[in-house]
Design an enzyme around this catalytic site. Structure first.
Site, PDB file in Angstrom:
ATOM      1  N   HIS A 129      -0.866  -9.389  -0.900  1.00 26.30           N
ATOM      2  CA  HIS A 129      -1.206  -9.981   0.425  1.00 26.30           C
ATOM      3  C   HIS A 129      -2.703  -9.818   0.813  1.00 26.30           C
ATOM      4  O   HIS A 129      -3.109  -8.733   0.714  1.00 26.30           O
ATOM      5  CB  HIS A 129      -0.205  -9.767   1.283  1.00 26.30           C
ATOM      6  CG  HIS A 129      -0.195  -8.273   1.728  1.00 26.30           C
ATOM      7  ND1 HIS A 129      -0.830  -7.738   2.805  1.00 26.30           N
ATOM      8  CD2 HIS A 129       0.660  -7.350   1.558  1.00 26.30           C
ATOM      9  CE1 HIS A 129      -0.588  -6.358   3.010  1.00 26.30           C
ATOM     10  NE2 HIS A 129       0.541  -6.124   2.006  1.00 26.30           N
ATOM     11  N   ASP A 130      -3.180 -10.705   1.056  1.00 24.65           N
ATOM     12  CA  ASP A 130      -4.696 -10.463   1.814  1.00 24.65           C
ATOM     13  C   ASP A 130      -5.548  -9.971   0.937  1.00 24.65           C
ATOM     14  O   ASP A 130      -6.609  -9.548   1.417  1.00 24.65           O
ATOM     15  CB  ASP A 130      -4.542  -9.650   3.246  1.00 24.65           C
ATOM     16  CG  ASP A 130      -3.401 -10.160   4.133  1.00 24.65           C
ATOM     17  OD1 ASP A 130      -3.927 -11.143   4.590  1.00 24.65           O
ATOM     18  OD2 ASP A 130      -2.394  -9.544   4.269  1.00 24.65           O
ATOM     19  N   GLY A 182      -2.433  -4.461  -1.202  1.00 22.71           N
ATOM     20  CA  GLY A 182      -2.771  -5.561  -0.183  1.00 22.71           C
ATOM     21  C   GLY A 182      -4.127  -5.194   0.293  1.00 22.71           C
ATOM     22  O   GLY A 182      -4.797  -3.996   0.163  1.00 22.71           O
TER      23      GLY A 182
END
Length: 267
Positions: free
Chosen positions: A118-119, A136
């Site tokens: 994520h991200d 992440g």
């Protein structure tokens, strides 16, 4: 051309000439651009934004929920740029409230079993070799190459035009234009072959080498070395990119390599 054995949610936005092979599942709130090929047994979940002329191979999962215990179901996305190839069993998770999206740029190659958490922000023209694992919030600059089986710690930044050796544990930021290897990960010289392939002149490569001689081989701390770089070298986009990267590093940058007289590594 959509195979009858594929499931495509009626609210998905699929360009007319996208090919979807059998046993693939495409959820709602998905957008796929023209000319993209989706292989069999691919799972594309809510929030996927896939560009034009991509190729996504069997077993890949795009835009699954982030593996983050803080995730509270916010509406986020995962973006795949034009002409990017996603090989077998790659996973690209969508973002969290931090950035609201995960991005893989255009003209990238993600080899089998890569994980993009994520991200993350992966730039254009990047290669992530087999089984590279990005935690992440990682940032990978344009034209970076990360060798197979490497693991990148959360919040690490990897500069553009870098090459990281296979099997590396990337705990610190890797500045632009360099090769990095060994354990712990250290500066291994300029990525001169990659730079020449991308049109950098010998003069420009020599300038970049001089920057890193001052930064990594002068035995100065980073702050003093950067001051010396700015004092002794003429301003240029490459000089300023390196200086700004190192000065703004949140985790600190990798070190230069040295070896003590008794043969043990000294970092």
């Amino acid at each position: 051309m959509n195979q009858p054995l594929a499931y495509i949610h009626p609210e998905a936005k699929i360009a007319q000439n996208v090919v979807v092979e059998p046993f693939t599942t495409i959820d709602k709130d998905v957008e796929i651009g023209e000319g993209t090929w989706i292989g069999p047994n691919v799972t594309i979940m809510q929030g996927a934004r896939i560009g034009k002329n991509c190729k996504i191979f069997p077993g890949a999962v795009i835009a699954a929920m982030p593996q983050d215990l803080k995730f509270a179901g916010e509406k986020t996305t995962a973006h795949i740029g034009d002409n990017t190839v996603i090989r077998e069993c790659v996973t690209v998770n969508r973002g969290t409230i931090d950035r609201m999206r995960t991005v893989v740029g255009a003209n990238c190659l993600l080899m089998a079993y890569v994980h993009v958490a994520h991200d993350c922000i992966v730039g254009d023209n990047c290669v992530l070799a087999n089984s590279v694992q990005l935690a992440g919030h990682v940032e990978i600059g344009d034209y970076a190459i990360v060798g197979g089986m490497s693991a990148v710690h959360q919040f690490v930044k990897v500069g553009p035009h870098t090459m990281i050796s296979g099997g590396s544990l990337v705990r610190k930021d890797v500045p632009p234009f360099v090769k990095a290897g060994r354990e712990p990960l250290t500066y291994s010289g300029i990525n001169s072959i990659g730079l020449r392939r991308r049109g950098y002149s010998d003069i420009k490569i020599s300038e970049i080498q001089q920057i890193y001689r001052l930064l990594f081989l002068s035995k100065l701390n980073n702050a003093d070395a950067l001051d010396k770089v700015e004092l002794e070298l003429l301003p240029s986009p490459e000089r300023d990119e390196v200086v700004n990267f190192v000065r703004n590093s949140g985790r600190g940058v990798i070190k230069g390599y040295s070896r003590s007289s008794n043969g043990s590594s000294d970092y």
